[in-house]
Enzyme design. Structure first.
Site, PDB file in Angstrom:
ATOM      1  N   ARG A  57      16.732   5.900  -0.692  1.00 46.89           N
ATOM      2  CA  ARG A  57      16.111   4.818  -0.667  1.00 46.89           C
ATOM      3  C   ARG A  57      14.792   4.568  -1.074  1.00 46.89           C
ATOM      4  O   ARG A  57      14.018   3.500  -1.050  1.00 46.89           O
ATOM      5  CB  ARG A  57      16.204   4.486   0.989  1.00 46.89           C
ATOM      6  CG  ARG A  57      17.384   4.114   1.805  1.00 46.89           C
ATOM      7  CD  ARG A  57      17.356   4.477   3.027  1.00 46.89           C
ATOM      8  NE  ARG A  57      18.553   4.140   3.790  1.00 46.89           N
ATOM      9  CZ  ARG A  57      19.657   4.693   3.544  1.00 46.89           C
ATOM     10  NH1 ARG A  57      19.771   6.048   2.869  1.00 46.89           N
ATOM     11  NH2 ARG A  57      20.702   4.260   4.210  1.00 46.89           N
ATOM     12  N   VAL A  77       9.996   8.454   8.064  1.00 49.55           N
ATOM     13  CA  VAL A  77      10.191   9.415   9.294  1.00 49.55           C
ATOM     14  C   VAL A  77      11.765   9.766   9.268  1.00 49.55           C
ATOM     15  O   VAL A  77      12.552   8.890   9.087  1.00 49.55           O
ATOM     16  CB  VAL A  77       9.835   8.683  10.584  1.00 49.55           C
ATOM     17  CG1 VAL A  77      10.027   9.641  11.689  1.00 49.55           C
ATOM     18  CG2 VAL A  77       8.572   8.078  10.544  1.00 49.55           C
ATOM     19  N   ILE A  78      11.771  11.220   9.241  1.00 51.59           N
ATOM     20  CA  ILE A  78      13.124  11.770   8.995  1.00 51.59           C
ATOM     21  C   ILE A  78      13.509  12.306  10.341  1.00 51.59           C
ATOM     22  O   ILE A  78      12.696  13.213  10.776  1.00 51.59           O
ATOM     23  CB  ILE A  78      13.309  12.659   7.866  1.00 51.59           C
ATOM     24  CG1 ILE A  78      12.937  12.189   6.367  1.00 51.59           C
ATOM     25  CG2 ILE A  78      14.460  13.429   7.853  1.00 51.59           C
ATOM     26  CD1 ILE A  78      12.621  12.994   5.411  1.00 51.59           C
ATOM     27  N   ALA A 105       3.255   7.994   9.793  1.00 51.08           N
ATOM     28  CA  ALA A 105       3.527   6.586  10.129  1.00 51.08           C
ATOM     29  C   ALA A 105       3.117   6.102  11.446  1.00 51.08           C
ATOM     30  O   ALA A 105       2.784   4.996  11.405  1.00 51.08           O
ATOM     31  CB  ALA A 105       5.122   6.574  10.202  1.00 51.08           C
ATOM     32  N   PHE A 106       2.845   7.056  12.184  1.00 55.61           N
ATOM     33  CA  PHE A 106       2.304   6.524  13.690  1.00 55.61           C
ATOM     34  C   PHE A 106       0.711   5.955  13.381  1.00 55.61           C
ATOM     35  O   PHE A 106       0.347   4.910  14.143  1.00 55.61           O
ATOM     36  CB  PHE A 106       2.113   7.670  14.470  1.00 55.61           C
ATOM     37  CG  PHE A 106       1.754   7.393  15.859  1.00 55.61           C
ATOM     38  CD1 PHE A 106       2.755   6.748  16.940  1.00 55.61           C
ATOM     39  CD2 PHE A 106       0.365   7.484  16.400  1.00 55.61           C
ATOM     40  CE1 PHE A 106       2.264   6.430  18.194  1.00 55.61           C
ATOM     41  CE2 PHE A 106       0.218   7.201  17.472  1.00 55.61           C
ATOM     42  CZ  PHE A 106       0.954   6.610  18.641  1.00 55.61           C
ATOM     43  N   GLU A 107       0.249   6.326  12.461  1.00 53.97           N
ATOM     44  CA  GLU A 107      -1.124   5.889  11.973  1.00 53.97           C
ATOM     45  C   GLU A 107      -1.310   4.621  11.297  1.00 53.97           C
ATOM     46  O   GLU A 107      -2.311   3.987  10.985  1.00 53.97           O
ATOM     47  CB  GLU A 107      -2.072   6.946  11.452  1.00 53.97           C
ATOM     48  CG  GLU A 107      -2.332   8.145  12.345  1.00 53.97           C
ATOM     49  CD  GLU A 107      -1.218   9.115  12.464  1.00 53.97           C
ATOM     50  OE1 GLU A 107      -1.205   9.938  13.694  1.00 53.97           O
ATOM     51  OE2 GLU A 107      -0.238   9.151  11.612  1.00 53.97           O
ATOM     52  N   PHE A 142       7.153  -4.153   6.898  1.00 53.71           N
ATOM     53  CA  PHE A 142       7.488  -3.007   7.436  1.00 53.71           C
ATOM     54  C   PHE A 142       8.359  -2.163   6.473  1.00 53.71           C
ATOM     55  O   PHE A 142       9.463  -2.542   6.289  1.00 53.71           O
ATOM     56  CB  PHE A 142       8.474  -3.040   8.772  1.00 53.71           C
ATOM     57  CG  PHE A 142       9.023  -1.898   9.418  1.00 53.71           C
ATOM     58  CD1 PHE A 142       8.142  -1.152  10.387  1.00 53.71           C
ATOM     59  CD2 PHE A 142      10.185  -1.409   9.073  1.00 53.71           C
ATOM     60  CE1 PHE A 142       8.523  -0.046  10.678  1.00 53.71           C
ATOM     61  CE2 PHE A 142      10.714  -0.068   9.806  1.00 53.71           C
ATOM     62  CZ  PHE A 142       9.688   0.502  10.488  1.00 53.71           C
ATOM     63  N   PHE A 171       2.402  12.198   5.325  1.00 52.11           N
ATOM     64  CA  PHE A 171       3.646  12.754   5.630  1.00 52.11           C
ATOM     65  C   PHE A 171       4.607  12.482   5.025  1.00 52.11           C
ATOM     66  O   PHE A 171       5.366  11.462   4.967  1.00 52.11           O
ATOM     67  CB  PHE A 171       3.661  12.999   7.312  1.00 52.11           C
ATOM     68  CG  PHE A 171       4.507  13.799   7.875  1.00 52.11           C
ATOM     69  CD1 PHE A 171       3.955  15.086   7.874  1.00 52.11           C
ATOM     70  CD2 PHE A 171       5.910  13.785   8.023  1.00 52.11           C
ATOM     71  CE1 PHE A 171       4.729  16.124   8.526  1.00 52.11           C
ATOM     72  CE2 PHE A 171       6.844  14.563   8.707  1.00 52.11           C
ATOM     73  CZ  PHE A 171       6.260  15.745   8.644  1.00 52.11           C
ATOM     74  N   HIS A 175      10.600  13.487  18.963  1.00 54.21           N
ATOM     75  CA  HIS A 175       9.444  13.052  18.449  1.00 54.21           C
ATOM     76  C   HIS A 175       9.677  11.710  17.460  1.00 54.21           C
ATOM     77  O   HIS A 175       9.176  10.979  17.412  1.00 54.21           O
ATOM     78  CB  HIS A 175       9.005  14.069  17.607  1.00 54.21           C
ATOM     79  CG  HIS A 175       7.549  13.790  16.981  1.00 54.21           C
ATOM     80  ND1 HIS A 175       7.532  13.493  15.624  1.00 54.21           N
ATOM     81  CD2 HIS A 175       6.425  13.689  17.398  1.00 54.21           C
ATOM     82  CE1 HIS A 175       6.127  13.234  15.188  1.00 54.21           C
ATOM     83  NE2 HIS A 175       5.611  13.302  16.348  1.00 54.21           N
TER      84      HIS A 175
END
Length: 153
Positions: A127, A81-82, A56-58, A113, A22, A88
């Site tokens: 970034r 993650v935006i 990112a959750f996985e 991380f 993602f 969410h």
């Protein structure tokens, strides 16, 4: 008094990199930055494995699998993650950070991380290799240093 530091030499080290699909247009740049930095510091490209996950959750689950495999000196976790218009974002950021940190503490393997948590797409782009440097590259340096500082203890 001893001062324990980790050098930035990656020769002979093996790295696992977990990258979220993602927002892959950002994450591809983070991954390229990480691999380039590892190689520039002596890592062999054949000693760098990459695993792609949906988001990112996985990341923490695959990071844990890599960390417990015994194959890797360090695991680098990359994603983006935006913030959107719902909560969410907060849940994904918090759980990814908690999960990645837990893997390092549970396994004793450096797990870095490298998930960008940004307010907008412009911040993410900055970034990933423009104004604010490449956070994937910075994470690779952190991984090398952590492996070597742990070896020095």
């Amino acid at each position: 008094m001893a001062k324990i530091t980790g050098n930035l030499v990656a020769t002979g080290l093996k790295f696992g990199i977990v990258t979220a699909r993602f927002n892959d247009f950002i994450n591809d740049k983070l991954l390229s930055g990480a691999i380039d930095t590892l190689v520039r510091h002596g890592a062999d490209e054949n000693n760098i494995d990459t695993a792609w996950v949906p988001g990112a959750f996985e990341i923490p689950l695959v990071a844990k699998k890599m960390a417990t495999s015994g194959k890797y000196d360090a695991v680098i976790c990359l994603g983006t993650v935006i913030r959107g218009s719902t909560t969410h974002y907060d849940y994904v950021c918090n759980e990814a950070a908690k999960g990645i940190g837990a893997v390092a503490l549970e396994t004793g393997v450096p797990v870095i991380f490298g998930v960008l948590t940004t307010e907008n797409i412009e911040q993410a782009i900055e970034r990933a290799g423009t104004k604010a440097g490449n956070k994937g590259s910075e994470c690779a340096l952190g991984a090398i240093e952590m492996v070597n500082v742990l070896k020095a203890i």
